[in-house]
Design a protein around this motif. Sequence first.
Motif, PDB file in Angstrom:
ATOM      1  N   LEU A  28      -9.972   3.157  14.623  1.00  0.00           N
ATOM      2  CA  LEU A  28      -8.518   3.300  14.807  1.00  0.00           C
ATOM      3  C   LEU A  28      -8.152   3.790  16.211  1.00  0.00           C
ATOM      4  O   LEU A  28      -7.090   3.442  16.738  1.00  0.00           O
ATOM      5  CB  LEU A  28      -7.947   4.269  13.757  1.00  0.00           C
ATOM      6  N   ARG A  88     -10.982  -7.456  13.572  1.00  0.00           N
ATOM      7  CA  ARG A  88      -9.934  -8.160  12.802  1.00  0.00           C
ATOM      8  C   ARG A  88      -8.554  -7.914  13.391  1.00  0.00           C
ATOM      9  O   ARG A  88      -7.694  -8.791  13.378  1.00  0.00           O
ATOM     10  CB  ARG A  88      -9.951  -7.693  11.355  1.00  0.00           C
ATOM     11  N   GLY A 140       0.790  -1.227   0.000  1.00  0.00           N
ATOM     12  CA  GLY A 140       0.000   0.000   0.000  1.00  0.00           C
ATOM     13  C   GLY A 140       0.822   1.277   0.000  1.00  0.00           C
ATOM     14  O   GLY A 140       2.056   1.259  -0.154  1.00  0.00           O
ATOM     15  N   ASN A 141       0.125   2.400   0.189  1.00  0.00           N
ATOM     16  CA  ASN A 141       0.723   3.737   0.078  1.00  0.00           C
ATOM     17  C   ASN A 141       1.930   3.930   0.995  1.00  0.00           C
ATOM     18  O   ASN A 141       2.957   4.440   0.559  1.00  0.00           O
ATOM     19  CB  ASN A 141      -0.327   4.800   0.413  1.00  0.00           C
ATOM     20  N   ARG A 154      -2.045 -10.138   0.919  1.00  0.00           N
ATOM     21  CA  ARG A 154      -2.906 -11.275   0.541  1.00  0.00           C
ATOM     22  C   ARG A 154      -2.352 -11.963  -0.693  1.00  0.00           C
ATOM     23  O   ARG A 154      -2.680 -13.119  -0.948  1.00  0.00           O
ATOM     24  CB  ARG A 154      -4.333 -10.773   0.260  1.00  0.00           C
ATOM     25  N   VAL A 162      -0.984  -1.562   9.520  1.00  0.00           N
ATOM     26  CA  VAL A 162      -1.934  -0.795   8.702  1.00  0.00           C
ATOM     27  C   VAL A 162      -3.249  -1.568   8.774  1.00  0.00           C
ATOM     28  O   VAL A 162      -3.369  -2.663   8.217  1.00  0.00           O
ATOM     29  CB  VAL A 162      -1.475  -0.681   7.230  1.00  0.00           C
TER      30      VAL A 162
HETATM   31  N1  LIG Z   1      -5.747   8.109   2.755  1.00  0.00           N
HETATM   32  C1  LIG Z   1      -5.648   9.040   3.696  1.00  0.00           C
HETATM   33  O1  LIG Z   1      -5.745  10.239   3.432  1.00  0.00           O
HETATM   34  C2  LIG Z   1      -5.397   8.617   5.116  1.00  0.00           C
HETATM   35  C3  LIG Z   1      -5.133   9.608   6.078  1.00  0.00           C
HETATM   36  C4  LIG Z   1      -4.847   9.217   7.393  1.00  0.00           C
HETATM   37  C5  LIG Z   1      -4.870   7.864   7.726  1.00  0.00           C
HETATM   38  N2  LIG Z   1      -5.139   6.938   6.757  1.00  0.00           N
HETATM   39  C6  LIG Z   1      -5.155   5.514   7.136  1.00  0.00           C
HETATM   40  O2  LIG Z   1      -4.140   4.857   6.408  1.00  0.00           O
HETATM   41  C7  LIG Z   1      -4.477   3.480   6.281  1.00  0.00           C
HETATM   42  C8  LIG Z   1      -4.108   3.043   4.884  1.00  0.00           C
HETATM   43  O3  LIG Z   1      -4.990   3.591   3.986  1.00  0.00           O
HETATM   44  P1  LIG Z   1      -4.715   3.606   2.422  1.00  0.00           P
HETATM   45  O4  LIG Z   1      -6.003   3.981   1.805  1.00  0.00           O
HETATM   46  O5  LIG Z   1      -3.499   4.417   2.134  1.00  0.00           O
HETATM   47  O6  LIG Z   1      -4.444   2.081   2.083  1.00  0.00           O
HETATM   48  P2  LIG Z   1      -3.130   1.392   1.481  1.00  0.00           P
HETATM   49  O7  LIG Z   1      -2.121   1.302   2.561  1.00  0.00           O
HETATM   50  O8  LIG Z   1      -2.683   1.994   0.203  1.00  0.00           O
HETATM   51  O9  LIG Z   1      -3.672  -0.019   0.997  1.00  0.00           O
HETATM   52  C9  LIG Z   1      -4.233  -0.962   1.773  1.00  0.00           C
HETATM   53  C10 LIG Z   1      -3.206  -2.063   2.105  1.00  0.00           C
HETATM   54  O10 LIG Z   1      -3.881  -2.907   2.991  1.00  0.00           O
HETATM   55  C11 LIG Z   1      -3.752  -4.231   2.520  1.00  0.00           C
HETATM   56  N3  LIG Z   1      -4.991  -4.935   2.794  1.00  0.00           N
HETATM   57  C12 LIG Z   1      -6.254  -4.564   2.483  1.00  0.00           C
HETATM   58  N4  LIG Z   1      -7.114  -5.502   2.901  1.00  0.00           N
HETATM   59  C13 LIG Z   1      -6.365  -6.478   3.482  1.00  0.00           C
HETATM   60  C14 LIG Z   1      -6.673  -7.711   4.094  1.00  0.00           C
HETATM   61  N5  LIG Z   1      -7.931  -8.179   4.199  1.00  0.00           N
HETATM   62  N6  LIG Z   1      -5.657  -8.439   4.609  1.00  0.00           N
HETATM   63  C15 LIG Z   1      -4.365  -8.027   4.500  1.00  0.00           C
HETATM   64  N7  LIG Z   1      -4.000  -6.871   3.909  1.00  0.00           N
HETATM   65  C16 LIG Z   1      -5.002  -6.110   3.415  1.00  0.00           C
HETATM   66  C17 LIG Z   1      -3.460  -4.201   1.037  1.00  0.00           C
HETATM   67  O11 LIG Z   1      -2.610  -5.292   0.759  1.00  0.00           O
HETATM   68  P3  LIG Z   1      -2.881  -6.472  -0.310  1.00  0.00           P
HETATM   69  O12 LIG Z   1      -3.932  -5.984  -1.270  1.00  0.00           O
HETATM   70  O13 LIG Z   1      -1.530  -6.667  -0.965  1.00  0.00           O
HETATM   71  O14 LIG Z   1      -3.300  -7.645   0.499  1.00  0.00           O
HETATM   72  C18 LIG Z   1      -2.723  -2.865   0.902  1.00  0.00           C
HETATM   73  O15 LIG Z   1      -1.325  -3.069   1.021  1.00  0.00           O
HETATM   74  C19 LIG Z   1      -5.944   3.334   6.703  1.00  0.00           C
HETATM   75  O16 LIG Z   1      -5.992   2.794   8.010  1.00  0.00           O
HETATM   76  C20 LIG Z   1      -6.429   4.780   6.734  1.00  0.00           C
HETATM   77  O17 LIG Z   1      -7.437   4.983   7.706  1.00  0.00           O
HETATM   78  C21 LIG Z   1      -5.401   7.280   5.462  1.00  0.00           C
END
Ligand SMILES: NC(=O)c1ccc[n+]([C@@H]2O[C@H](COP(=O)([O-])OP(=O)(O)OC[C@H]3O[C@@H](n4cnc5c(N)ncnc54)[C@H](OP(=O)(O)O)[C@@H]3O)[C@@H](O)[C@H]2O)c1
Length: 283
Positions: free
Chosen positions: A109, A78, A12-13, A34, A67
């Motif tokens: 969170l 979970r 992810g990001n 996964r 994450v």
């Molecule tokens: N986006 C924002 O502006 C922001 C701001 C503050 C905080 N956050 C927090 O940052 C976190 C990440 O958000 P993001 O949108 O940037 O996501 P991300 O990290 O880009 O992507 C999600 C990751 O989670 C994994 N994932 C998803 N479902 C899964 C599962 N069932 N089992 C295992 N791995 C799983 C995916 O891996 P695989 O597909 O390889 O399994 C991927 O690596 C979230 O908790 C969010 O609340 C986001």
Amino acid sequence: MSDSVLVTGATGNTGAHVVAGLRERSHRARAASRHPDSADADAVAFDWSDDATFAPALTGVRAVYVVAPAGAADPVPRVRPFLETAAARGVRRVVLLSSSAVARGEPGLGEIHDLVTDLFAEPTVLRPSWFMQNFVGDHPLAETIRRAREIVTATGDGRLGFIDAADIAATAVEALTATEPVGGDLVLTGPESLSYPEAAAIVSEVLGRPVRHVDVSTAELARRLTAAGYSAEFSSMLAALDERIRTGEQDLVTTTVRDITGRTPTSLRHFLAGHASRLASSP
Ligand SMILES: NC(=O)c1ccc[n+]([C@@H]2O[C@H](COP(=O)([O-])OP(=O)(O)OC[C@H]3O[C@@H](n4cnc5c(N)ncnc54)[C@H](OP(=O)(O)O)[C@@H]3O)[C@@H](O)[C@H]2O)c1
């Protein structure tokens, strides 16, 4: 001997940068996904929905980057059993990715923040502002920029400190590897606080085409997110976060990234200029 760092969300990001940053410093990083990369000897199968993957992923692990599963309105059922398994296996150091909009103890969170603090000897909770990556890639914000040349939010003129996920990851790498635990509840931002209308002006400049900010009500934003394919519960949760920006609560700039990593956090203009082609068309 336990010498690896388990990185969840490794594709992810932030997670992809955490894996790369750890390996650059010669630490063993187990990249959890996964769909683990078969070319990576340290990649490991991991699914938040499958408890049976937890213990194998934690073998030989001394620290974990957490994450929580994205898209789940309530990730606690979970994540709790995973954290309990990690604590029972002797993991001491955990770095949790949370959010500037979610304080300790709040649902989701914020409850995981409590769990990490209670279960581990060396907890660090990163609470970043909104990611610059939301303007590119598959985030709904990026999709409406590409499709309609619009940024649709329920934030009005409220400001926030957009941050590059690479700066969050650099802070995480430091917290995972520093000899002395970093610890604490760390709000992370980029170098400036901007409103979405101001961000739209920067996007327009970088693209060379006008992109306008459309301000809608929280209910309308939730409706649009549901229409874009998110669950009703997750859409309401995401839209409600915009209200925190509208009230001015997220108008923050902290020096934490620089204080911990020594690096200057990336500005939105610099980030977007480096991703101009992804602003214009799908990745
Ligand atoms: N986006 C924002 O502006 C922001 C701001 C503050 C905080 N956050 C927090 O940052 C976190 C990440 O958000 P993001 O949108 O940037 O996501 P991300 O990290 O880009 O992507 C999600 C990751 O989670 C994994 N994932 C998803 N479902 C899964 C599962 N069932 N089992 C295992 N791995 C799983 C995916 O891996 P695989 O597909 O390889 O399994 C991927 O690596 C979230 O908790 C969010 O609340 C986001």
